[in-house]
Design a protein around this motif. Structure first.
Motif, PDB file in Angstrom:
ATOM      1  N   THR A 460      44.194  28.911  50.338  1.00  0.00           N
ATOM      2  CA  THR A 460      42.842  28.830  49.785  1.00  0.00           C
ATOM      3  C   THR A 460      42.355  27.377  49.736  1.00  0.00           C
ATOM      4  OG1 THR A 460      43.502  30.692  48.430  1.00  0.00           O
ATOM      5  CG2 THR A 460      41.414  29.666  47.869  1.00  0.00           C
ATOM      6  N   GLN A 461      43.216  26.477  49.284  1.00  0.00           N
ATOM      7  CA  GLN A 461      42.818  25.076  49.135  1.00  0.00           C
ATOM      8  C   GLN A 461      42.438  24.461  50.482  1.00  0.00           C
ATOM      9  OE1 GLN A 461      42.215  23.792  46.258  1.00  0.00           O
ATOM     10  NE2 GLN A 461      41.532  21.889  47.230  1.00  0.00           N
ATOM     11  N   ARG A 462      43.270  24.766  51.485  1.00  0.00           N
ATOM     12  CA  ARG A 462      42.997  24.188  52.813  1.00  0.00           C
ATOM     13  C   ARG A 462      41.702  24.722  53.414  1.00  0.00           C
ATOM     14  NH1 ARG A 462      47.926  24.701  56.632  1.00  0.00           N
ATOM     15  NH2 ARG A 462      46.485  24.264  58.316  1.00  0.00           N
ATOM     16  N   ILE A 463      41.454  26.004  53.151  1.00  0.00           N
ATOM     17  CA  ILE A 463      40.219  26.599  53.683  1.00  0.00           C
ATOM     18  C   ILE A 463      39.018  25.929  53.032  1.00  0.00           C
ATOM     19  CG2 ILE A 463      38.842  28.744  53.819  1.00  0.00           C
ATOM     20  CD1 ILE A 463      41.502  30.275  53.909  1.00  0.00           C
ATOM     21  N   SER A 526      41.425  40.295  52.545  1.00  0.00           N
ATOM     22  CA  SER A 526      41.948  39.864  51.244  1.00  0.00           C
ATOM     23  C   SER A 526      43.324  39.271  51.472  1.00  0.00           C
ATOM     24  CB  SER A 526      42.016  41.043  50.280  1.00  0.00           C
ATOM     25  OG  SER A 526      42.908  42.000  50.775  1.00  0.00           O
ATOM     26  N   SER A 527      43.634  38.255  50.681  1.00  0.00           N
ATOM     27  CA  SER A 527      44.896  37.571  50.923  1.00  0.00           C
ATOM     28  C   SER A 527      45.466  37.014  49.628  1.00  0.00           C
ATOM     29  CB  SER A 527      44.653  36.434  51.929  1.00  0.00           C
ATOM     30  OG  SER A 527      45.852  35.775  52.203  1.00  0.00           O
ATOM     31  N   THR A 528      46.763  37.030  49.525  1.00  0.00           N
ATOM     32  CA  THR A 528      47.434  36.415  48.388  1.00  0.00           C
ATOM     33  C   THR A 528      48.448  35.434  48.949  1.00  0.00           C
ATOM     34  OG1 THR A 528      47.208  38.497  47.224  1.00  0.00           O
ATOM     35  CG2 THR A 528      48.717  36.900  46.250  1.00  0.00           C
ATOM     36  N   GLU A 529      48.339  34.197  48.498  1.00  0.00           N
ATOM     37  CA  GLU A 529      49.212  33.170  49.049  1.00  0.00           C
ATOM     38  C   GLU A 529      50.682  33.513  48.804  1.00  0.00           C
ATOM     39  OE1 GLU A 529      47.228  29.522  48.374  1.00  0.00           O
ATOM     40  OE2 GLU A 529      48.886  28.348  49.190  1.00  0.00           O
ATOM     41  N   GLY A 530      51.458  33.455  49.833  1.00  0.00           N
ATOM     42  CA  GLY A 530      52.887  33.748  49.730  1.00  0.00           C
ATOM     43  C   GLY A 530      53.228  35.221  49.868  1.00  0.00           C
TER      44      GLY A 530
END
Lengths: 693, 97
Positions: A460-463, A526-530
């Motif tokens: 998310t941060q990189r996006i 939808s995405s969840t990091e890791g």
């Protein structure tokens, strides 16, 4: 379609089946069924290629077939690295089929032949004649029945029955029934021949080839070779008579007692249980052939353009039917109304049947995705398993074709950015092998395709950083994680630090989104990091006819696809229009942005007394389309706008109404993207999404 | 149970002798008969016919035939003539397991 085109089309089908089987072989290990499927595909390609004069294909396929034959017969043992070579051979045949024989291609053929040759010891049989026939492609509607009575002195005269029967059984699909005809009153002389054979052989085998097995005995043996039609029923009693195990009268007696012939004759001691077993084997042989023919006859190949034409005609019929109904309503003609109703019923039936013809199971494309994952796993050094579900889900042929590129892109992204390398996964406490799920299903009259991986998920941060640097968002934009994730669909967006062969050029996800939306579909991520990323594509079942809501905008009729509509509400007087034509509509305790179609399409006309707002949902966002009046539901045949209007945004096509007028079909997703979305991220429109509670 | 051990070769050249010996054994012993092919290396069409005939003879007296040891040659010929089940032999695949 000429013979060569037919061959190429069929070869592609066989190669596709071969690819699926090879992937199964690699995944599940060797099995007789899989090897047989691969062998049959290669065998058919070899024979058919020879028939159409593609000797370079036939030559190569012959060598691969010989290798597969040895594998099938258990002469060589399966080794896991055989799959890669066979996969290369399959790809090479695909190239050979579509290209002329060049020295480069022939060199590749020789290289691949050199790879398979060491695996089998037996010398290769001579290359096939270009005129060699292939039993699989020879649609014979029958089988050979041979009744063989060797001469009593055959054994003494050194003519053993064994090599003859062995030769026949090696010609192709075959069932042998052996009976000993020995009169109980006569002493058994071991050196005399009492054997009688009834042999059923595949109808595709040439009679000369069959008779050549009897070359040295045909004058002495009693041989009857008859071609039997599959139309004829093969009854057990007849088989037992032909075997010499029972006579016709005994069979008649069994039938009069209303008993099963086999059961009755065994009970009476007329025939042995073994004779009945052999007769039943013959019956099964014939029934199997009959079933195959029925299967072949049940499928008729039709050129795709003929189906498209049929669909167009059905579309026209729907329009005419609509005109009849409208005429009947206008003139208050009861007789015509009745005819119109009957016409509607038949039209709906014809429409559904025609669409049914165009529907294909999505599983037919899964094979190529498995291959993609396999090849990418190897090139990226990752361990990834593709788990597919819902292969039977049917989708319109056109949708299926258009879906291929977006799906390939999403899978490549999952492979490249999603699933981690084995060491990273192990460190993260995950299993070494990642899984990508590809699931298809029908949901609310739409096709849902879900791609879910258990990889690293979106960063998310990189996006967000990338979106800021590209100017896609501003510093003070308040975005949820989900909204940030959707930014990857923006044109030119990519967070990949390196451009690889697989992905990272940032020209993908926006193209994927556009492709899906062109098909009147939507994509949600939808995405969840890791944990992983899930992408769902929702598509209409067909692209040709949709159910729509007919609305009036200053005398112009528009159609809004029913699948995107949530509700219709009346616009209150205090919900005044802004200068840019946008509104804020209060609905169910929330404010939603709305757009006036009259303003957007610059249609002149007096303001409506009681304007209506059609609330639609595009890409999981609600917004309203303000119209003067809602007319009603309409079955809409989508007509292309043609090249001239192909860049017009906000319209997906047009349709012809019952009265002959043309109505435009609104593309809600494009309107959201062009009009609502840009304002959403501007600070002035932030209040749009504030809940009034 | 009487046991018949078949010779190395069950072919046109040996069937007469083998048949006589077998019939003698069958007639002397009532009840089930076992066939042993552990020494058999060659079976031809004539040999198979003999084995079938002996098998039917025993079954006609309502006795069973049990093949205690089969051999590759018999399995192969029986498969060609499709009499594997008739003789109560296991298939080639089973026999290798």
């Amino acid at each position: 379609m000429n013979l060569l085109d037919t061959f190429i089309e069929e070869a592609e089908e066989h190669l596709s089946a071969m690819e699926t089987s090879l992937l199964e072989l690699e995944e599940n290990g060797v099995s007789e069924d899989i090897v047989n499927t691969v062998f049959r595909a290669m065998h058919t390609i070899k024979g058919s290629a020879g028939m159409v004069g593609l000797d370079h294909v036939s030559y190569f396929a012959h060598h691969i077939e010989s290798f597969l034959d040895a594998l099938r017969d258990g002469k060589i043992t399966y080794e896991s690295d055989m799959v890669s070579v066979l996969m290369d051979a399959r790809d090479h045949i695909n190239t050979l089929v579509n290209n002329d024989a060049t020295s480069e291609l022939m060199a590749v053929s020789e290289q691949l032949i050199a790879k398979v040759k060491p695996w089998y010891e037996e010398e290769l049989a001579s290359p096939p004649s270009p005129l060699s026939t292939d039993e699989d492609s020879n649609d014979t509607l029958g089988y050979w029945q041979l009744v063989v009575n060797p001469h009593t002195d055959s054994f003494k005269e050194s003519f053993d029955v064994l090599p003859v029967i062995r030769e026949l059984s090696e010609l192709g699909d075959c069932v042998v029934s052996t009976t000993l005809i020995n009169d109980a009153n006569t002493a058994f002389v071991p050196t005399q021949c009492y054997m009688k054979f009834v042999i059923l052989l595949d109808g595709a085998i040439e009679q000369d080839l069959i008779m050549s097995a009897f070359m040295f005995v045909e004058d002495d043996w009693d041989i009857a070779c008859e071609f039997m039609s599959l139309d004829e029923e093969r009854r057990l009693g007849d088989i037992l008579v032909s075997m010499g195990a029972a006579d016709g009268n005994t069979i008649e007696a069994a039938l009069t007692e209303q008993k099963r012939a086999g059961e009755f004759l065994t009970e009476k001691g007329v025939v042995s249980a073994q004779d009945v077993t052999q007769a039943l084997q013959q019956q099964s042989f014939v029934e199997e052939k009959q079933a195959n023919v029925t299967k072949k006859q049940a499928n008729v190949k039709v050129a795709a353009d003929k189906l498209d034409k049929l669909l167009d005609l059905v579309g026209e019929l729907v329009i005419v039917q609509s005109a009849v109904n409208q005429h009947a309503d206008t003139n208050d003609d009861m007789a015509l109304t009745n005819i119109g109703e009957e016409l509607s019923r038949l039209t709906t039936e014809i429409r559904d049947t025609t669409f049914g013809i165009r529907m294909l199971p999505i599983g037919s494309t899964f094979g190529r995705y498995r291959r993609l994952i396999r090849d990418l796993s190897q090139s990226l050094g990752k361990k990834v398993k593709l788990d597919t579900k819902g292969a039977d889900t049917e989708v319109d042929k056109m949708v299926l074709e258009s879906l291929n590129d977006p799906l390939i892109h999403l899978l490549r992204n999952s492979m490249d950015h999603g699933v981690e390398s084995p060491d990273i996964r192990l460190n993260a406490g995950k299993s070494e092998t990642g899984t990508i799920h590809l699931e298809a299903s029908h949901r609310n009259g739409q096709v849902s395709i879900v791609i879910r991986d258990d990889g690293a998920g979106l960063n998310t941060q990189r996006i967000k950083e990338k979106a800021l640097s590209n100017g896609i968002v501003k510093d003070d934009d308040m975005l949820s994680d989900n909204e940030i994730h959707q930014l990857i669909f923006a044109p030119g967006f990519s967070t990949a630090s390196e451009i690889s062969d697989v992905s990272g050029r940032g020209v993908g996800m926006d193209v994927v989104k556009t492709s899906i939306e062109t098909m009147q579909g939507s994509i949600n991520l939808s995405s969840t990091e890791g944990v992983g990323t899930t992408t769902e594509i929702l598509l209409p079942l067909t692209l040709a006819i949709i159910d729509g809501l007919m609305v009036d905008v200053a005398g112009e009729v528009f159609i809004i696809p029913l699948s995107s509509i949530e509700e219709c509400v009346e616009v209150q007087r205090d919900q005044s229009e802004r200068e840019d034509g946008s509104h804020l509509i209060k609905t169910r305790g929330k404010l939603v942005p709305a757009l006036s179609l009259k303003h957007h399409f610059s249609i002149q006309g007096a303001p409506a007394n009681y304007p209506q707002c059609v609330i639609v949902n595009a890409a999981e966002h609600r917004f309203g389309l303000i119209v003067d009046n809602v007319i009603g539901q309409h079955q809409t045949v989508i007509k292309s706008l043609g090249k001239l209007y192909h860049n017009v945004r906000g319209l997906m096509g047009s349709t012809i109404l019952g009265n002959g007028d043309v109505a435009m079909i609104v593309d809600a997703a494009q309107l959201f993207e062009d009009v609502i979305l840009p304002t959403k991220y501007s600070s002035s429109m932030e209040t749009t999404y504030v809940d009034e509670n | 149970m009487a046991c018949i051990t078949f010779p190395n070769e069950v072919t046109i050249f040996t069937v007469d002798k083998t048949y006589a010996k077998c019939v003698n054994t069958i007639e002397q012993h009532a009840g089930a008969v076992s066939f042993d092919f552990q020494h058999t290396e060659e079976v031809d069409g004539c040999g198979l016919q003999l084995i079938l005939q002996l098998s039917f003879m025993i079954k006609d007296t309502n006795n069973d035939v049990v093949i205690t040891h089969s051999c590759e040659a018999l399995n192969d010929v029986a498969a060609v003539f499709n009499v594997t089940d008739m003789l109560g032999l296991c298939t080639a695949k089973e026999s290798t397991q």
